[in-house]
Design a protein around this motif. Structure first.
Motif, PDB file in Angstrom:
ATOM      1  N   VAL A   1       0.805  -1.217   0.114  1.00 53.29           N
ATOM      2  CA  VAL A   1       0.243   0.046   0.025  1.00 53.29           C
ATOM      3  C   VAL A   1       0.797   1.236   0.011  1.00 53.29           C
ATOM      4  N   TYR A   2       1.935   1.105   0.636  1.00 48.83           N
ATOM      5  CA  TYR A   2       3.028   2.298   0.761  1.00 48.83           C
ATOM      6  C   TYR A   2       3.580   2.478  -0.703  1.00 48.83           C
ATOM      7  N   GLY A   3       3.736   1.644  -1.437  1.00 49.65           N
ATOM      8  CA  GLY A   3       4.283   1.791  -2.974  1.00 49.65           C
ATOM      9  C   GLY A   3       3.197   2.356  -3.575  1.00 49.65           C
ATOM     10  N   GLN A   4       2.009   1.781  -3.845  1.00 47.26           N
ATOM     11  CA  GLN A   4       0.965   2.264  -4.549  1.00 47.26           C
ATOM     12  C   GLN A   4       0.564   3.773  -4.098  1.00 47.26           C
ATOM     13  N   ASP A   5       0.669   4.137  -2.780  1.00 45.77           N
ATOM     14  CA  ASP A   5       0.280   5.562  -2.550  1.00 45.77           C
ATOM     15  C   ASP A   5       1.566   6.448  -2.975  1.00 45.77           C
ATOM     16  N   LEU A   6       2.746   6.009  -2.912  1.00 45.23           N
ATOM     17  CA  LEU A   6       3.891   6.541  -3.655  1.00 45.23           C
ATOM     18  C   LEU A   6       3.708   6.962  -5.040  1.00 45.23           C
ATOM     19  N   ILE A   7       3.291   6.029  -5.851  1.00 49.61           N
ATOM     20  CA  ILE A   7       3.209   6.149  -7.451  1.00 49.61           C
ATOM     21  C   ILE A   7       1.858   6.821  -7.722  1.00 49.61           C
ATOM     22  N   ARG A   8       1.104   6.850  -6.834  1.00 48.02           N
ATOM     23  CA  ARG A   8      -0.442   7.543  -7.281  1.00 48.02           C
ATOM     24  C   ARG A   8      -0.030   9.044  -6.816  1.00 48.02           C
ATOM     25  N   ARG A   9       0.687   9.475  -5.863  1.00 51.96           N
ATOM     26  CA  ARG A   9       1.090  10.815  -5.480  1.00 51.96           C
ATOM     27  C   ARG A   9       1.862  11.239  -6.509  1.00 51.96           C
ATOM     28  N   PHE A  10       3.025  10.492  -6.807  1.00 55.41           N
ATOM     29  CA  PHE A  10       4.052  11.091  -7.717  1.00 55.41           C
ATOM     30  C   PHE A  10       3.662  11.318  -8.965  1.00 55.41           C
ATOM     31  N   MET A  11       2.808  10.380  -9.466  1.00 53.32           N
ATOM     32  CA  MET A  11       2.169  10.619 -10.827  1.00 53.32           C
ATOM     33  C   MET A  11       1.209  11.839 -10.932  1.00 53.32           C
ATOM     34  N   ALA A  12       0.500  12.010  -9.883  1.00 50.86           N
ATOM     35  CA  ALA A  12      -0.347  13.252 -10.058  1.00 50.86           C
ATOM     36  C   ALA A  12       0.416  14.501 -10.029  1.00 50.86           C
ATOM     37  N   GLU A  13       1.418  14.619  -8.995  1.00 50.92           N
ATOM     38  CA  GLU A  13       2.339  15.779  -8.950  1.00 50.92           C
ATOM     39  C   GLU A  13       3.072  16.062 -10.100  1.00 50.92           C
ATOM     40  N   LEU A  14       3.662  15.030 -10.652  1.00 49.92           N
ATOM     41  CA  LEU A  14       4.443  15.101 -11.873  1.00 49.92           C
ATOM     42  C   LEU A  14       3.552  15.552 -12.947  1.00 49.92           C
ATOM     43  N   ARG A  15       2.435  15.057 -13.214  1.00 46.09           N
ATOM     44  CA  ARG A  15       1.343  15.683 -14.112  1.00 46.09           C
ATOM     45  C   ARG A  15       1.121  17.309 -13.988  1.00 46.09           C
ATOM     46  N   GLU A  16       1.053  17.653 -12.745  1.00 48.61           N
ATOM     47  CA  GLU A  16       0.979  19.051 -12.544  1.00 48.61           C
ATOM     48  C   GLU A  16       2.284  19.925 -13.066  1.00 48.61           C
ATOM     49  N   ARG A  17       3.463  19.328 -13.010  1.00 47.89           N
ATOM     50  CA  ARG A  17       4.694  20.162 -13.301  1.00 47.89           C
ATOM     51  C   ARG A  17       5.177  19.694 -14.678  1.00 47.89           C
ATOM     52  N   CYS A  18       5.010  18.462 -15.409  1.00 44.67           N
ATOM     53  CA  CYS A  18       5.296  17.958 -16.564  1.00 44.67           C
ATOM     54  C   CYS A  18       4.165  17.283 -17.483  1.00 44.67           C
ATOM     55  N   PRO A  19       3.729  18.240 -18.180  1.00 46.78           N
ATOM     56  CA  PRO A  19       2.402  17.750 -19.066  1.00 46.78           C
ATOM     57  C   PRO A  19       2.668  16.715 -20.336  1.00 46.78           C
ATOM     58  N   GLU A  20       3.922  16.702 -20.673  1.00 49.20           N
ATOM     59  CA  GLU A  20       4.466  15.653 -21.565  1.00 49.20           C
ATOM     60  C   GLU A  20       5.373  14.646 -21.285  1.00 49.20           C
ATOM     61  N   VAL A  21       4.871  13.573 -20.587  1.00 46.83           N
ATOM     62  CA  VAL A  21       5.782  12.658 -20.110  1.00 46.83           C
ATOM     63  C   VAL A  21       5.153  11.014 -20.678  1.00 46.83           C
ATOM     64  N   LEU A  22       6.117  10.342 -21.422  1.00 44.80           N
ATOM     65  CA  LEU A  22       5.670   9.091 -21.348  1.00 44.80           C
ATOM     66  C   LEU A  22       6.224   8.195 -20.481  1.00 44.80           C
ATOM     67  N   VAL A  23       5.235   7.324 -19.715  1.00 44.50           N
ATOM     68  CA  VAL A  23       5.548   6.508 -18.686  1.00 44.50           C
ATOM     69  C   VAL A  23       5.528   5.040 -19.237  1.00 44.50           C
ATOM     70  N   VAL A  24       6.772   4.394 -18.865  1.00 44.01           N
ATOM     71  CA  VAL A  24       7.073   3.169 -19.493  1.00 44.01           C
ATOM     72  C   VAL A  24       7.407   2.158 -18.010  1.00 44.01           C
ATOM     73  N   SER A  25       6.745   0.876 -18.330  1.00 43.50           N
ATOM     74  CA  SER A  25       6.945  -0.102 -17.443  1.00 43.50           C
ATOM     75  C   SER A  25       6.881  -1.326 -18.080  1.00 43.50           C
ATOM     76  N   GLY A  26       6.660  -2.693 -17.383  1.00 42.95           N
ATOM     77  CA  GLY A  26       6.857  -3.605 -17.913  1.00 42.95           C
ATOM     78  C   GLY A  26       5.275  -4.674 -18.012  1.00 42.95           C
ATOM     79  N   LEU A  27       4.251  -3.945 -17.458  1.00 46.41           N
ATOM     80  CA  LEU A  27       2.842  -4.469 -17.244  1.00 46.41           C
ATOM     81  C   LEU A  27       2.990  -5.772 -16.561  1.00 46.41           C
TER      82      LEU A  27
END
Length: 377
Positions: free
Chosen positions: A130-156
């Protein structure tokens, strides 16, 4: 530039035949310049590349069956909306192309620009807390406010990967999943609904052909693609060993920026992150503000603010004389790095940086991979 059908076929056959000799195949490709010439001159290849590995040269004499397999793969791709990207294609991830062990061929289904202005990979354990999920959720939302043009990559994969993809979609970010198998299947099957959304708002990418099982070795191979096509690698949670650690270490080898969220001492899935931070392999990360500052992406925040306030790019004032001067240079010779642009426009780099930002805000230019500036109109 788009590779020809013949170049595609030869690159696909070469990639399949030299699957375990990727570095040698890449060396041949760079020495000759294209896959078609390698295949068509396989009999006299030593004359063209004297220091080519003898076992590779000998193996190439039996490439005909691999070409037949490539034809079948090419037909499947056409029927299923899959794009075949070779090193000769402009759409091939240019950041990845810089890596010595980049795949000769990639198979892609999606809509995202693999050479987006900013590309970030988010990786970690398959047992995300849950700690990791919260980190990702908060980070992604904050990043979207600061950098509108980001491609997020991972391994599904399970855990951090799927959480990163899901949160990226929620923030209207394009997101690409790099697979450890062909595009005729999806593993894990539970993630098919997310994968379908990603094809519309991102994509699925792989170096593997159809009928390839998601074997353990393939996950390790795909990690280099995740790391190589990104500007930065973010490790969220990881045990002392695991795929996320491998990806972070590969990113470091590729001279990418590596970040890790710290965790509580003694927690199993924080041990890897804490170790990388302690060894200075990864920079300690606490949030998007720190990340953006470290990456030097602060100007994106100004762009995000302008977009949030609803200022249409086309409604900006006319270009200033200095901006026109820069645009004129790009009209004559598009896609230049800032040093060359400074020389040709006779504008000092310090001043040019500000001008380029203003032009980007006005929708006149955009930044490409490698720090190139591209004129849009």
């Amino acid at each position: 530039m788009k590779s020809s059908d013949r170049e595609q076929l030869c690159a696909m056959a070469l990639a399949r035949q030299q699957f375990f000799n990727l570095a040698e195949a890449r060396y041949l490709y760079d020495a000759v310049g294209n896959a078609a010439d390698i295949v068509e001159h396989c009999q006299d290849l030593p004359d063209r590349v004297p220091d080519a590995a003898p076992r590779v040269v000998e193996a190439l004499k039996g490439i005909a069956p691999w070409l037949e397999q490539a034809k079948a793969e090419q037909a499947y791709a056409r029927e299923n909306g899959i794009r075949i990207l070779t090193l000769a294609d402009d759409d091939y991830p240019q950041r990845l192309k810089e890596c010595d062990d980049a795949p000769l061929v990639l198979y892609y289904k999606g809509s995202a620009d693999l050479n987006a202005r900013r590309v970030v990979c988010v990786v970690g354990t398959r047992r995300c807390t849950v700690y990791g999920q919260d980190l990702i959720r908060r980070f992604m939302a904050e990043l979207r406010e600061r950098c509108p043009e980001v491609l997020v990559v991972s391994g599904l994969a399970y855990g951090v990967d799927i959480c990163a993809h899901t949160e990226a979609l929620a923030c209207a970010y394009p997101t690409v999943g790099v697979l450890a198998h062909g595009l005729d299947d999806l593993y894990p099957a539970r993630h098919k609904p997310t994968a379908r959304r990603m094809v519309e708002q991102g994509g699925l990418l792989t170096e593997f052909t159809t009928h390839t099982n998601a074997d353990k070795m393939n996950f390790v191979r795909r990690n280099r693609i995740v790391a190589g096509m990104s500007d930065a690698c973010i490790l969220v949670e990881s045990a002392a060993h695991g795929g996320g650690m491998i990806t972070a270490e590969l990113a470091r080898e590729y001279n990418r920026e590596v970040f890790a969220f710290p965790g509580r001492v003694g927690d199993n899935y924080s041990e890897g992150c804490n170790n990388l931070i302690a060894k200075n392999v990864a920079a300690l990360l606490t949030g998007a503000e720190m990340f953006v500052k470290t990456m030097g992406w602060e100007s994106d925040a100004q762009l995000a603010k302008a977009q949030k306030q609803g200022i249409p790019r086309q409604l900006f004032p006319e270009l200033t004389p200095e901006e026109q001067q820069v645009v004129k240079v790009l009209q004559e010779n598009n896609d230049l790095q800032i040093n060359m642009l400074s020389v040709q426009s006779n504008v000092p780099i310090g001043r040019l940086t500000a001008l380029l930002f203003q032009l980007e805000m006005k929708g006149v230019i955009r930044t490409l991979a490698g720090g190139m500036y591209h004129l849009l109109k």
